[in-house]
Design an enzyme around this catalytic site. Sequence first.
Site, mmCIF file in Angstrom:
data_model
loop_
_atom_site.group_PDB
_atom_site.id
_atom_site.type_symbol
_atom_site.label_atom_id
_atom_site.label_comp_id
_atom_site.label_asym_id
_atom_site.label_seq_id
_atom_site.Cartn_x
_atom_site.Cartn_y
_atom_site.Cartn_z
ATOM 1 N N GLU A 1 0.800 -1.227 0.000
ATOM 2 C CA GLU A 1 0.000 0.000 0.000
ATOM 3 C C GLU A 1 0.838 1.285 0.000
ATOM 4 O O GLU A 1 0.297 2.373 -0.126
ATOM 5 C CB GLU A 1 -1.012 0.001 1.152
ATOM 6 C CG GLU A 1 -0.431 0.046 2.554
ATOM 7 C CD GLU A 1 -0.243 -1.340 3.150
ATOM 8 O OE1 GLU A 1 -0.142 -2.320 2.385
ATOM 9 O OE2 GLU A 1 -0.179 -1.436 4.400
ATOM 10 N N ASN A 2 2.159 1.162 0.144
ATOM 11 C CA ASN A 2 2.988 2.358 -0.022
ATOM 12 C C ASN A 2 3.129 2.748 -1.494
ATOM 13 O O ASN A 2 3.747 3.772 -1.799
ATOM 14 C CB ASN A 2 4.365 2.167 0.623
ATOM 15 C CG ASN A 2 5.109 0.968 0.095
ATOM 16 O OD1 ASN A 2 4.528 -0.091 -0.103
ATOM 17 N ND2 ASN A 2 6.386 1.126 -0.149
#
Lengths: 233, 219
Positions: free
Chosen positions: B46-47
């Site tokens: 999710e980064n």
Amino acid sequence: MINKKVADAHEAIRDIEDGKTVMLGGFGLCGIPENCIAALVKKGIKDLTCISNNAGVDDFGIGLLLKTRQVKKMISSYVGENAEFERQLLSGELEVELIPQGTLATRCMAAGYGMPAIFTPAGVGTEVAEGKETRIFEGKEYLMEYAFDADFALVKAWKGDTAGNLIFRSTSRNFNPVMAMAGKITIAEVEILVEPGELDPDHIHTPGVYVHRIFQGSAYEKRIEQRTVRTQD
Amino acid sequence: MLDKNGIARRIAKEIKDGYYVNLGIGIPTLVANYIPTGINVVLQSENGLLGMGPFPFEGEEDPDLINAGKQTITTLPGSSIFDSAMSFGMIRSQKIDLTILGAMEVSENGDIANWKIPGKMVKGMGGAMDLVASAKNIIVAMQHINKVGESKLLPKCTLPLTGVNCIKKIVTELAVLDVLPEGGFRLIERAPGVSVDFIKQSTSGKLFTEADVKEMELN
């Protein structure tokens, strides 16, 4: 082209004063504005409200600003890697607002897109929802979350030109483009600063209109937080 | 009884060809090691990465290329990079088929707590609240009982919640369980060598069991 170039981090942060709200790009220690953080530490500005996904580690990133007690309030999603942070939080010296990571990113995005608020399901039914307005859309509940209002955004890009156009590299992109769009004054530090015309317009991630000052940073440490490798077999 | 890798192996069987999958920190990360061969799966970090590859070889670490656990990783042919707002955009709009994450407690109505122990641990929720609020398919990897034998599958969570009414499947060291829409856990499979009676004793929330509960098969 409008020239946004300044000499260095000290010139770039010249008007950041005590008590300002400052966004800082990066995820963990990846893609953080190292030069601007060092300049803030050196200048000794106090009572900052910092909006950043994480709070650095004890001796790097925003951790450097915490150590010198320059931060009054942190707005973050995850602060697990910083013992000094945890100490200041538990002792009440530091005010902390923990918010969901997607909410953090989207509140930046909203500011950059000129929208006052967004609706997100993240945090419904939890303590994050306390005191917040909710709406039901097609049977599902959403929280209204406001766009951030930040005085400054400090971002790190890989390449930029003096017109302020930015290109990020790999996952060091993370929060940097949305924070660049969200600051009233956005300061970008880049590893490589070039003249207008040297970057392909099709490859720009952040258009220069969002960037007010740009400089070429120096001595990037780019510290790795979790060095994980596999062995050759 | 399963160890952490056993839990990861069992969860890996739930991953289907063509899935985009988000793996949380801890046991969920281990699931990547047991994805069945011959299927195409894309891991989201999710980064800001789709198509997460294995750890780099020593000397090839890139500080600009990490996963959401801040570990150095690699990309794969077909990977893509994007910013954090888009990353959670694809999560909220349910483009991610499966989310696997850890939990400290789950309740019989599908509430989950995994981000805070008041007065003790203040790490934050990271992306967990966004993931559980939006994902259509969530599997929780967790310990069934704590170190002193107390159940973590409860009638009601005692810790601050991460999300409400969102968990449908749980894999623990003892069992695979579904959370029923009307409330309560249903025992689906038991871990090798674990009796139904022991699972009953270890579950403080409402538990429904059939007469015959099959033993897990691991990849």
